[in-house]
Design an enzyme around this catalytic site. Structure first.
Site, PDB file in Angstrom:
ATOM      1  N   ARG A   1       0.832  -1.206   0.000  1.00 13.13           N
ATOM      2  CA  ARG A   1       0.000   0.000   0.000  1.00 13.13           C
ATOM      3  C   ARG A   1       0.868   1.259   0.000  1.00 13.13           C
ATOM      4  O   ARG A   1       0.366   2.353  -0.235  1.00 13.13           O
ATOM      5  CB  ARG A   1      -0.926  -0.044   1.221  1.00 13.13           C
TER       6      ARG A   1
ATOM      7  N   HIS B   1      -6.774  13.135   2.989  1.00 12.26           N
ATOM      8  CA  HIS B   1      -7.783  12.236   3.527  1.00 12.26           C
ATOM      9  C   HIS B   1      -7.820  12.327   5.045  1.00 12.26           C
ATOM     10  O   HIS B   1      -6.778  12.247   5.695  1.00 12.26           O
ATOM     11  CB  HIS B   1      -7.481  10.802   3.105  1.00 12.26           C
TER      12      HIS B   1
ATOM     13  N   LEU C   1     -11.524   5.698  -4.945  1.00  9.11           N
ATOM     14  CA  LEU C   1     -11.544   6.685  -3.867  1.00  9.11           C
ATOM     15  C   LEU C   1     -10.605   6.279  -2.736  1.00  9.11           C
ATOM     16  O   LEU C   1     -10.677   5.180  -2.232  1.00  9.11           O
ATOM     17  CB  LEU C   1     -12.978   6.780  -3.340  1.00  9.11           C
ATOM     18  N   ASP C   2      -9.742   7.179  -2.328  1.00 10.02           N
ATOM     19  CA  ASP C   2      -8.847   6.977  -1.178  1.00 10.02           C
ATOM     20  C   ASP C   2      -7.827   5.879  -1.384  1.00 10.02           C
ATOM     21  O   ASP C   2      -7.205   5.435  -0.423  1.00 10.02           O
ATOM     22  CB  ASP C   2      -9.635   6.652   0.108  1.00 10.02           C
ATOM     23  N   GLU C   3      -7.646   5.410  -2.600  1.00  3.97           N
ATOM     24  CA  GLU C   3      -6.698   4.326  -2.771  1.00  3.97           C
ATOM     25  C   GLU C   3      -5.527   4.691  -3.668  1.00  3.97           C
ATOM     26  O   GLU C   3      -4.776   3.818  -4.089  1.00  3.97           O
ATOM     27  CB  GLU C   3      -7.422   3.077  -3.286  1.00  3.97           C
TER      28      GLU C   3
END
Lengths: 277, 277, 277, 277
Positions: free
Chosen positions: A205, B186, B221-223
């Site tokens: 990640r 975020h 989204l958010d990745e």
């Protein structure tokens, strides 16, 4: 001779709770050393009171129970060391930290025994003259294996069971024997990267910070009340293996910190959260 | 007169890449100020080279392309400020931080315009003599709303679009117009607490640390690739509202830090991770 | 069979240094695994190059020396473990950390011996089958005491001497025997609170953060090049004793981190500062 | 209608202090929202009690004074915003942070005026419709200059004077006008690097962590009670200028944090330390 006691009290908030407790202690010539309390936004009251005096603590406890409204939980603790049992698999780093602290009388607990589902860590444990039990899970059903573990644990009646990198999942039935008494160190900054191989997940990640979480164990794996967390910065230069190495340092220091709080009777549990006073 | 340039190079690793680049720069009398490189465990090569000299940079670039194996990406950047557009909703704190840095010439970027889907922040933006566009989403389909946004953005041709607490999800089609160019902050330490109201989630889970994450926006989204993260300790005493307040401070400092790296051409993207040289 | 080597190079900067080194390694079929360099604002060049290949490293070193300008220092290291000796007094925590890492082969060094000016830690050291030497300073002049220490150290020819809470000051004459080879852990966030009882000083000053510093030892006590530092937050609630306990945890983790860097040949010394590549 | 009050109490510890206060509040139908107390190892007692109820607070205060032993200091605060004046020189970053928080009603204080010994920051301050006073020190003795400052300050009667990078030393005589009311942000992790140019000192010493300190001002420069501190990691790659930039971010966030605590009446001063409840 004066001795020191810790009163833990929690329950629905009422007007005058601090007043009542301090009055009763005052009337019994107990001297308050330190008092911390907290009321949650939902109106739940927590108080930890350290006090000192030369009276039978049970008399104080009875007087408090009489003076306080019903529905409050009162626990009176002496400040002696807790008896604990450690459970391990093959990884040594949390174990080594706890044994070193214990060897120099800094743990706040007596390690009565170590149980491993592998025999790997026996030689290290025995350097410290602590009994090591090898309870292999191989060839046993989970139920049978946990029966074996339980037999040993019941013999020692530990106040806390510390999973110092015990890498097997415990059944809800097993956990139910030790409510609010099993402490685990999780190899991740919860609630992130639940499941196996969290450092590989963190690497993939591309996170810039990794962490670890010490928590009580309840029926849902990794979802019990969090006691302590810590983090360290990483960069793209760290491989998944580097992150695992660094992560181990965080795990061992977070577990140590959590145990220090628990063994000092500073941790309350409420609605799956901890209140630390 | 000497001027400063930044060469960004990435691609599959080969023997002698650093050697070739440094040789070409040496032959062209360019002076290397700073050189950083990284090879991923999977064998992908990244290099950022700051150099200085009085030659046409295109000649250097061509010489490099000729000397290097195929399949490498080469980008040559001058060290001038980037043109950017900010997008906001109603929350001011990240915006205020960026405007203050801009007002005192510390941002490393020119804020060409601010677009809000509410008009709330117009007065504050106009204090700084920057055009503010109110593009309400009300009564518009997502597609129509994004067309309006796009019209303004295309007029400014920004090198980066910064979502400084822009609280609406952008469609993959919209994002595709700005590959590796949209940066978001975020309100959580990713990958934790994805979704709405992360501070309430954090409170309810009883975490002892909260954080924020600045990342590039891709289709999920958010990745997108994480650029920067930071955290602060909290305790049971912080309410969800307290955590939100503290979280805002973290968000604004993490976004600032990420933009500093991006605007200095220090951030590569590879397999959904960033490599920061 | 390929083996891994680390080239350390430092000296006044010249055009083409990276070019020359990478060319020579390329010509000798050595594969660069990782290369890091740094040029100080004052124009001093540092480079650490990890490479791999099946050639006599001395041949590479000679070729490099021939190709490079004069005045550069070149050192070629294999990646084997360093031989070290620890010196201690009575405090166990840094020692226990290093012994546990050593016991599980994670230290990156071989602990050849431990020397104590008290005998207190002998039983713990001997659990790990490492020779312990008690060299009491009592009744001896500093000169005589250091002669005794030196006799043991010279027998082991350690590459590094680690002062793991060795609480006596070493004379410049003694230190001169081990230039850039003695590493100390200082019980303070340098340059603060120099001298005895730093946690009491920190308590009285009411600081909100305490720390520790690992550094090389030179002639001026506590003023050698800093390798690593870390800090933790404290509040008025911590007594001087609490700060000392917390400080010990910081000291042991900072010393560990510093040794990891040193034993991996990542630390250069320049003008009383470290450059860590 | 209920209103909220904060009782601050400090003085020599006696048995029953908490008991007495909670009894008096209970008898007056005041509801305790939050109560924090601390007793120093030397036996000094501190308590901060937030309570709510519909009674004249002076009546409660008188009842408390009557019930409590002599020698305790009692202060009763409403939870309204504090009136403050800022003093600045040329550096904008702390000022900009405080003005942005003020503009969005998040500071917990009313900025009544800004005084600068240079005129540099006037345009920025006036964007926020706050009076700016330029009181140049040029051609004036320290005494005369401070008289001018005092004239303005006395007009506003501020509860706190915030030195937001005011770069001149204030005389003990001036400071004596505002005991425990002047707050400064120091460009260093105190007690390190006292004096001018701390980031150059930090660079030259090669520290791996830099920080900042917010403190009350007393007669000895930089030696007043510390309210908040924070740090960031640096490496050899940061120049003295980079450290100064990073240091400014720390300074502004530490000053913000300190003011949040002070304006919420959470900070006690005792023997040159703060106790924060």
């Amino acid at each position: 001779m004066n001795s020191r006691h810790i009163l833990l009290m929690d329950g629905p908030d009422h007007k005058g709770l601090i007043f009542t407790v301090t009055r009763v202690l005052f009337e019994h010539q107990q001297n308050i050393i330190r008092n911390d309390e907290y009321v949650s936004p939902s109106g739940f009251f927590f108080m930890r009171t350290e006090f000192e005096g030369n009276i039978d603590p049970d008399i104080v406890l009875q007087a408090l129970q009489k003076a306080l409204p019903e529905g409050l939980r009162l626990r009176l603790k002496s400040d002696r060391k807790k008896d604990i049992v450690l459970m391990v698999t093959k990884e040594h780093y949390c174990l080594a930290e706890l044994l070193a602290r214990y060897a120099f009388d800094e743990l706040g607990a007596n390690i009565k025994a170590v149980i491993g589902n592998y025999n790997t860590l026996r030689p290290f444990v025995e350097k410290f003259n602590i009994p090591f039990y090898h309870v292999s899970h191989e060839g046993l059903s989970r139920e049978r294996h946990e029966e074996e573990l339980l037999k040993i644990l019941l013999r020692y009646q530990p106040e806390f069971v510390v999973l110092a990198k015990y890498m097997r999942i415990l059944s809800p039935e097993f956990v139910a024997n030790f409510p609010e008494k099993i402490i685990n160190i999780h190899h991740s900054f919860l609630p992130a990267f639940i499941g196996a191989n969290p450092y590989k997940q963190a690497y993939e990640r591309g996170v810039k910070i990794i962490g670890a979480t010490a928590h009580f164990v309840n029926n849902n794996l990794d979802e019990g009340p969090i006691i302590a967390q810590d983090v360290k910065r990483v960069s793209h230069r760290q491989t998944a293996a580097d992150m695992a190495t660094l992560g181990r340092d965080i795990e061992k220091s977070v577990l140590s910190e959590a145990l220090k709080l628990v063994f000092a009777d500073r941790v309350f549990i409420y609605r799956n959260r901890t209140v630390i006073l």
